[in-house]
Enzyme design. Structure first.
Site, PDB file in Angstrom:
ATOM      1  N   ASP A  20       0.592  -1.522   0.080  1.00 40.51           N
ATOM      2  CA  ASP A  20       0.308  -0.007   0.259  1.00 40.51           C
ATOM      3  C   ASP A  20       0.764   0.846  -0.114  1.00 40.51           C
ATOM      4  O   ASP A  20       1.980   1.157   0.156  1.00 40.51           O
ATOM      5  CB  ASP A  20      -0.578   0.505   0.907  1.00 40.51           C
ATOM      6  CG  ASP A  20      -1.981   1.319   1.427  1.00 40.51           C
ATOM      7  OD1 ASP A  20      -2.698   1.646   0.521  1.00 40.51           O
ATOM      8  OD2 ASP A  20      -1.832   1.605   2.826  1.00 40.51           O
ATOM      9  N   ASP A  22      -0.497   5.175   1.341  1.00 42.31           N
ATOM     10  CA  ASP A  22      -0.085   6.177   2.282  1.00 42.31           C
ATOM     11  C   ASP A  22      -0.719   5.243   3.259  1.00 42.31           C
ATOM     12  O   ASP A  22      -0.789   4.563   3.803  1.00 42.31           O
ATOM     13  CB  ASP A  22      -1.367   6.933   2.294  1.00 42.31           C
ATOM     14  CG  ASP A  22      -1.295   7.726   0.554  1.00 42.31           C
ATOM     15  OD1 ASP A  22      -0.382   8.077   0.363  1.00 42.31           O
ATOM     16  OD2 ASP A  22      -2.254   7.456  -0.159  1.00 42.31           O
TER      17      ASP A  22
END
Length: 239
Positions: A20, A22
């Site tokens: 992922d 952020d």
């Protein structure tokens, strides 16, 4: 084009680590409107480089609904990713082998820009990004790992048959404390990406040992059959 040429080669399929963005690679800062406000979490570049050094396929998978919400254009997301890749390279000579992101958002979730407002199989916890990556790069999802800071990252991993790791950076602590999204059951909880990579490499090492042991067992299982055939052959011609 021959349709058969588009079918992934299952024998050559390799494991991958899906990351992922952020809260995992860069510091969680909400919707980043200024490209210069994207900053890596300390130790992230070195962690990615360790995966690179082991020739493990490293792939970004990220929900990026800013365009659908009308916050900024799709070009801005691309600019953020260019900065991300530049920072990885500058800090540790690290790289991502592929980048996938979902700019779409359904109307109930807050989509307002018609171009990007829709339901999408790519939006987490759906598995579209993982399936696309596996198809295009010959990846074995059953031997792969997803690292995220949200329950939807772990859910996506499990929906695709991957191992789901939750890091405590970003929203990870809030997920574990039941204050963000919903309860989930990660296969492993790591303080950050560096610790997640430690665990991933340990697991991959165990898988290599198991595969080697299985191949050795298969080899020994075939040996008696070959010897028996040879014995029958000799008995036949000496009889």
């Amino acid at each position: 084009m021959n349709p058969k040429s588009q079918i992934p080669n299952l024998k050559s399929a390799k494991p991958a680590v899906f990351l992922d963005r952020d809260g995992v690679l860069n510091i969680e800062a909400g919707y980043i409107h200024n490209v210069e406000d994207l900053h890596l979490i300390p130790g992230v570049a070195e962690a990615v480089r360790r995966l690179n050094d082991r020739q493990i396929f490293c792939c970004l998978v990220s929900n990026q609904s800013g365009p659908a919400r009308g916050y900024y254009p799709i070009d801005h997301v691309e600019a953020l990713h260019r900065r991300l890749c530049q920072l990885l390279a500058t800090e540790a000579g690290a790289k991502l082998d592929a980048l996938y992101y979902c700019p779409y958002l359904s109307p109930p979730e807050g989509g307002t820009n018609r171009e990007f407002t829709r339901w999408s199989s790519w939006r987490k916890p759906n598995t579209g990004m993982l399936v696309a990556a596996a198809w295009e790069h010959d990846l074995d999802l059953s031997q792969s790992f997803v690292v995220g800071d949200k329950a939807t990252d772990v859910d996506m991993a499990h929906n695709a048959g991957c191992c789901g790791i939750l890091v405590q950076t970003g929203f990870g602590e809030s997920v574990l404390g039941g204050k963000y999204q919903h309860h989930t059951k990660p296969d492993y909880v790591a303080t950050d990406l560096a610790r997640a990579v430690d665990w991933i490499l340990q697991q991959m090492g165990k898988l290599e040992v198991e595969r080697s042991s299985k191949l050795e067992d298969e080899h020994h299982a075939k040996q008696p059959q070959s010897q028996n055939r040879a014995s029958r052959y000799l008995d036949y011609y000496s009889g």
